[in-house]
Each structure stands twice: as C-alpha cells, then as structure tokens.
Write an enzyme that holds these catalytic residues in place. Structure first.
Site, short mmCIF file in Angstrom:
data_model
loop_
_atom_site.label_atom_id
_atom_site.label_comp_id
_atom_site.label_asym_id
_atom_site.label_seq_id
_atom_site.Cartn_x
_atom_site.Cartn_y
_atom_site.Cartn_z
N TRP A 99 0.84 -1.21 0.00
CA TRP A 99 0.00 0.00 0.00
C TRP A 99 0.87 1.24 0.00
O TRP A 99 0.59 2.21 -0.71
CB TRP A 99 -0.96 -0.01 1.18
CG TRP A 99 -1.90 -1.18 1.14
CD1 TRP A 99 -1.99 -2.19 2.06
CD2 TRP A 99 -2.89 -1.46 0.14
NE1 TRP A 99 -2.96 -3.07 1.67
CE2 TRP A 99 -3.53 -2.66 0.51
CE3 TRP A 99 -3.28 -0.81 -1.04
CZ2 TRP A 99 -4.55 -3.24 -0.26
CZ3 TRP A 99 -4.29 -1.38 -1.80
CH2 TRP A 99 -4.91 -2.57 -1.41
N ASP A 166 -1.48 6.56 6.61
CA ASP A 166 -2.51 5.62 6.19
C ASP A 166 -2.71 4.68 7.39
O ASP A 166 -1.83 3.89 7.72
CB ASP A 166 -2.01 4.84 4.96
CG ASP A 166 -3.00 3.77 4.50
OD1 ASP A 166 -4.03 3.56 5.17
OD2 ASP A 166 -2.72 3.13 3.45
N LYS A 190 -11.71 -2.34 7.41
CA LYS A 190 -10.91 -3.22 8.27
C LYS A 190 -11.42 -3.18 9.71
O LYS A 190 -11.65 -4.21 10.32
CB LYS A 190 -9.43 -2.82 8.23
CG LYS A 190 -8.87 -2.53 6.83
CD LYS A 190 -8.62 -3.77 6.02
CE LYS A 190 -8.39 -3.55 4.53
NZ LYS A 190 -7.36 -2.63 4.11
C1 LIG Z 1 -6.85 -2.19 2.64
C2 LIG Z 1 -5.83 -1.12 2.64
C3 LIG Z 1 -5.78 -0.13 1.64
C4 LIG Z 1 -6.67 -0.12 0.43
O1 LIG Z 1 -7.92 0.32 0.72
P1 LIG Z 1 -9.02 0.54 -0.42
O2 LIG Z 1 -10.14 1.06 0.39
O3 LIG Z 1 -9.26 -0.78 -1.06
O4 LIG Z 1 -8.50 1.54 -1.38
C5 LIG Z 1 -4.82 0.85 1.77
N1 LIG Z 1 -3.96 0.89 2.79
C6 LIG Z 1 -3.97 -0.06 3.76
C7 LIG Z 1 -2.98 0.01 4.87
C8 LIG Z 1 -4.91 -1.09 3.71
O5 LIG Z 1 -4.93 -2.03 4.66
#
Ligand SMILES: *Cc1c(COP(=O)(O)O)cnc(C)c1O
Length: 356
Positions: A99, A166, A190
């Site tokens: 990511w 993030d 999540k």
């Molecule tokens: C799941 C995840 C993403 C991607 O998220 P989307 O909503 O599918 O764009 C980005 N960063 C992290 C750390 C993730 O766990």
C-alpha cells in the site's frame, strides 16, 4: 459449525454493528424507512453523520483545528488526493509495503517523491528505523499498519514536517496522538464498517498551500465545506461506522480495545513461537502487528501448508491464507474479532502439531 472470521478486509464486524444495521435496514432511527432508501439530506441521516463525526473526535481525542470527513473512493483515492492537495514540489515516503508503494507511486506524478527508507530488501518484514527526512518536503507519509506483511509502526513518530498516515488497518485499535499528524486516513472496511467509506482526519491549516488546479471533487476543502455531503455520501457505510463506534465507546474506547488486541495477538504470536511447525514472518517483536498476524510453515514442514490449511478450514477457520506476495498464513485479529476465535485457532494449531 461456528465460523471464525480472520479475513483481512472486508473483515469481521462486531455483532452489535450487525444487529444494529439489520435493525436500521428495517427501520432507520424510527423514520419508518430503511437506511438503504433514506435521503442523505434527511434530518435523521444528518444526525447520524454528525454523531459519527462526534464519536471519532471523542474516541481519538481529536484536538481543535482538525476536520473529520467521510469520502468515497477507498484509501486508494487518498494516495492521489494527498499529493494533489498537499505536495508542493517534494514529498517523502516510508515504503513499508504494497500500500505504501502504491501511495508513493501517485506522489511521483506531482514532483519529486523521496523514498526515505524501504524494507523491500526483506520482503517488507520489518519497519526501517534510522532514516532522515528531507526538511524541505511538503510532508512525510507513513503506513502505520502493513496489512499484507503484518508489521506495525506503533509509536507516533516525531518529525519536523507535516506527518501523514494511512491507518486503514489499525485505526481505532489503539490510542493515537492526533496532534502529531497533519492528515490521517483509513478505508473503513478493516476496523470500522463495510466497504464504501473512507475516514479522513485533516488539520485545516495545511490546505490551500499548493499552486495547482484541483478538480472540485478532489479538493479536501470542498468536502470540509459541504460537511461530507458535496455528493451523496455512502449512507449505509457511515451508519454502520456509527454503530461500531458506539460499540467501541461502550467497551471503554481505544485504550480498552488496545489491551484486548495486545492480548489476542500476543496469544497467537506465543503459539507461533512455541509450535515447531510454524515460524513468524516478522522476526523483530517490536515490529509485529497487533492486527495482522503473519506466519509460514517452518523450514522442515513446508509441504504441510495445504494440509494445515485444509485442517483449519474443516474446524471453521475462515480467511487465514496469507496474501499471495507472502504466502503462508495471515490471521487478522481486528477489534471485532473475539478472543475465543484466537483461542480456537491456537487449539487447531496445537491439534495439528499432534498429528505430525
Ligand atoms: C486495505 C488497505 C488499503 C486499500 O484500501 P481501499 O479502500 O481498497 O483503497 C490501503 N492501505 C492499507 C494500509 C490497507 O490495509
């Protein structure tokens, strides 16, 4: 048979959230309508949005000067919106996984994106420690929990330039000093809600400093001004997030859930360390994620990967396959996962060991 849900995302939600959303689908807030068919401009939904924002502020102790907005497009849209809105000519990234790599790639479109450090040399199995951040960069971007690789940066870093994180897979799993960050974002699927909404916490004074034309819908100021209603927000996902946050508050908030999360992940890491069939992919205990526990078969037992996978499945374990770039297994132990599910997985690992 009872299923134990270890999926990495979308992932397990609290029973409380499921029950309340089922109720809301039947009758939203006493309106006589379903949450699936209500106007986002209805007074009931505006109240829901405001309460969800208030719960975020309360649970994360968000100081004044910050805005909380809910957007579509997933965390992945933030990879692009961040440099577009905040990067002058230079930005800095800590590349700790897939990511982070994707976020870094988007920044390169807007100028000089600097990789301050990367753990790619060891398939992202650790968090780089000693690195220097260019002081003339517009911001420093980190990924606090690397969902695919099972590493987590658990301490809020002290940096001299605006910090962006993030937190898609560890938001609300532990206390965070929001004042150290200029922007925090998290896809909801999540730890918060079903897929479809992204939480963004933003310090307002970092906006309006770049000299480029930003499409209206991609400008954070648009969404702040419109209070997350510039376009139709993901009503259902926001409603579900509100339920999860209420559940978390009742449970005692982020400090209480952190304690539970550390116990759950700790139990599982202890078993992986003890069991001769398995080894953890993250060796440094300090870097191990409390949200995604990754492990593989030990050297001498590689051929047992499929048999263990089948055995675990037959006992109700769901979603423990590792990401294709790591292999092996990944048990996601998000906020909503009960300790009983972790205990059940440990029991399966012990039982399997006895058959070998
Ligand atoms: C799941 C995840 C993403 C991607 O998220 P989307 O909503 O599918 O764009 C980005 N960063 C992290 C750390 C993730 O766990």
């Amino acid at each position: 048979m009872k299923k134990h849900n270890f999926f990495a995302g979308p992932s397990i939600l609290p029973q409380y959230t499921l029950d309340r959303t089922i109720e809301g689908i039947r009758d939203f807030s006493g309106s006589g309508l379903s949450v699936l068919e209500i106007s986002h401009r209805s007074k009931e939904f505006i109240a829901c949005m405001n309460d969800t924002i208030a719960l975020c502020k309360e649970l994360l102790e968000i100081p004044s000067g910050y805005q909380v907005i809910f957007l579509g497009g997933g965390a992945s849209l933030q990879f692009a919106m961040i440099p577009m809105n905040l990067m002058d000519t230079k930005s800095a990234y800590l590349v700790t996984g897939e990511w982070a790599t994707k976020a870094f790639k988007e920044a390169k479109i807007y100028g000089e994106a600097v990789e301050v450090a990367s753990s790619k040399d060891k398939n992202f199995s650790y968090i780089p420690k000693n690195y220097s951040i260019p002081s003339d960069a517009s911001y420093f971007h980190i990924t606090t929990n690397n969902t695919i690789y099972g590493t987590e940066l658990k301490k809020d870093p002290d940096v001299q330039i605006p910090l962006i994180a993030d937190m898609s897979s560890d938001i609300f799993s532990r206390p965070v000093d929001v004042s150290k960050y200029s922007l925090i974002y998290a896809g909801a699927q999540k730890n918060l809600a079903p897929a479809g909404v992204t939480l963004v916490i933003i310090r307002e004074d970092i906006l309006g400093k770049v000299n480029r034309t930003i499409p209206t819908i991609l400008d954070y100021r648009t969404h702040i001004k419109a209070e997350s209603m510039f376009n139709t927000p993901p009503v259902f996902a926001v409603f579900a997030a509100q339920q999860t946050l209420k559940w978390l508050k009742e449970l005692g908030g982020v400090e209480a859930i952190q304690k539970k999360n550390m116990e759950k992940a700790g139990m599982l890491y202890d078993e992986i360390d003890r069991n001769r069939l398995f080894v953890p992919t993250v060796k440094d205990v300090e870097d191990r994620s409390f949200m995604n526990v990754c492990f593989v078969m030990a050297e001498d037992y590689r051929e047992l990967e499929q048999p263990f996978s089948d055995f675990a499945k037959s006992k109700g374990m769901v979603g423990i396959a590792g990401h294709r770039s790591v292999g092996g297994f990944r048990a996601s132990t998000y906020n909503a996962l009960p300790a009983e599910s972790v205990a059940a997985l440990i029991e399966v690992m012990k039982e399997f060991e006895k058959t070998i």
